[in-house]
Design a protein around this motif. Structure first.
Motif, mmCIF file in Angstrom:
data_model
loop_
_atom_site.group_PDB
_atom_site.id
_atom_site.type_symbol
_atom_site.label_atom_id
_atom_site.label_comp_id
_atom_site.label_asym_id
_atom_site.label_seq_id
_atom_site.Cartn_x
_atom_site.Cartn_y
_atom_site.Cartn_z
ATOM 1 N N GLU A 48 -25.705 2.899 -25.674
ATOM 2 C CA GLU A 48 -24.674 3.922 -25.436
ATOM 3 C C GLU A 48 -23.979 3.728 -24.086
ATOM 4 O OE1 GLU A 48 -26.742 7.634 -25.842
ATOM 5 O OE2 GLU A 48 -27.033 7.366 -27.997
ATOM 6 N N LYS B 16 -25.281 4.213 -21.177
ATOM 7 C CA LYS B 16 -25.731 5.210 -20.199
ATOM 8 C C LYS B 16 -26.591 4.599 -19.105
ATOM 9 C CE LYS B 16 -25.284 9.058 -23.336
ATOM 10 N NZ LYS B 16 -25.927 10.136 -24.073
ATOM 11 N N GLN C 297 -37.645 2.727 -27.710
ATOM 12 C CA GLN C 297 -36.484 3.037 -28.538
ATOM 13 C C GLN C 297 -35.458 3.855 -27.760
ATOM 14 O OE1 GLN C 297 -38.224 4.888 -32.002
ATOM 15 N NE2 GLN C 297 -38.837 2.924 -32.895
ATOM 16 N N LEU C 298 -35.927 4.818 -26.965
ATOM 17 C CA LEU C 298 -35.031 5.640 -26.157
ATOM 18 C C LEU C 298 -34.290 4.798 -25.122
ATOM 19 C CD1 LEU C 298 -33.886 8.367 -25.207
ATOM 20 C CD2 LEU C 298 -35.927 8.601 -23.779
ATOM 21 N N ILE C 299 -34.997 3.941 -24.427
ATOM 22 C CA ILE C 299 -34.375 3.069 -23.418
ATOM 23 C C ILE C 299 -33.325 2.180 -24.077
ATOM 24 C CG2 ILE C 299 -34.776 1.174 -21.775
ATOM 25 C CD1 ILE C 299 -35.812 3.883 -20.787
ATOM 26 N N ASN C 300 -33.674 1.600 -25.225
ATOM 27 C CA ASN C 300 -32.726 0.739 -25.932
ATOM 28 C C ASN C 300 -31.498 1.525 -26.385
ATOM 29 O OD1 ASN C 300 -34.251 -1.588 -25.623
ATOM 30 N ND2 ASN C 300 -35.367 -1.285 -27.527
ATOM 31 N N GLN C 301 -31.690 2.753 -26.846
ATOM 32 C CA GLN C 301 -30.574 3.586 -27.270
ATOM 33 C C GLN C 301 -29.663 3.931 -26.095
ATOM 34 O OE1 GLN C 301 -29.741 4.308 -30.416
ATOM 35 N NE2 GLN C 301 -27.897 5.287 -29.637
ATOM 36 N N LEU C 302 -30.267 4.288 -24.963
ATOM 37 C CA LEU C 302 -29.477 4.600 -23.761
ATOM 38 C C LEU C 302 -28.661 3.391 -23.317
ATOM 39 C CD1 LEU C 302 -32.079 6.711 -21.757
ATOM 40 C CD2 LEU C 302 -29.980 7.552 -22.847
ATOM 41 N N ASP D 106 -42.508 2.108 -30.381
ATOM 42 C CA ASP D 106 -42.703 3.074 -29.314
ATOM 43 C C ASP D 106 -41.424 3.869 -29.046
ATOM 44 O OD1 ASP D 106 -42.828 3.912 -26.329
ATOM 45 O OD2 ASP D 106 -44.893 3.443 -26.890
ATOM 46 N N HIS D 107 -41.550 5.180 -28.961
ATOM 47 C CA HIS D 107 -40.395 6.059 -28.747
ATOM 48 C C HIS D 107 -39.739 5.841 -27.385
ATOM 49 C CE1 HIS D 107 -41.049 8.074 -32.496
ATOM 50 N NE2 HIS D 107 -42.290 8.405 -32.163
ATOM 51 N N VAL D 108 -40.533 5.522 -26.381
ATOM 52 C CA VAL D 108 -39.974 5.289 -25.053
ATOM 53 C C VAL D 108 -39.072 4.058 -25.084
ATOM 54 C CG1 VAL D 108 -40.507 4.698 -22.650
ATOM 55 C CG2 VAL D 108 -41.875 6.411 -23.846
#
Length: 102
Positions: free
Chosen positions: A77, A79, A69-74, A65-67
């Protein structure tokens, strides 16, 4: 095989679901044989199998899921805080579990 190498969908299964998968494999995928093993009707076993398929599909969706993946990336980083990331992913995952039809 160590637990960390097992796919998420397998780790998400309850013990009775793992036993069901084992029995399914040992019966060469015969729903008729499973019905005999569990003393249930063919349609009941089919429903149980369909629910398990949905559960695996939802688990795979969570992994891709892109959501998520985005949360994990943030979080990686720096953020967003790790606790916040985990809470958001957990709540989002719960909403995906609603896709499993009883």
């Amino acid at each position: 095989m160590k637990n960390e190498k097992l796919p998420r969908w397998f780790l998400d299964l309850k013990e009775e679901e793992v036993v069901f998968v084992k029995n399914f494999v040992l019966s060469s995928g015969s729903i008729k044989d499973l019905a005999e093993i569990y003393s249930m009707s063919y349609p009941t076993i089919r429903k149980r199998l369909d629910k398990l398929i949905q559960k695996i599909q939802v688990s795979d969706r969570k992994d891709n899921d892109h959501v998520v993946q985005l949360i994990n990336q943030l979080e990686k980083e720096g953020k967003i805080d790790q606790k916040i990331a985990q809470a958001v992913v957990t709540e989002y995952s719960k909403s995906l579990n609603c896709l499993i039809v009883e």
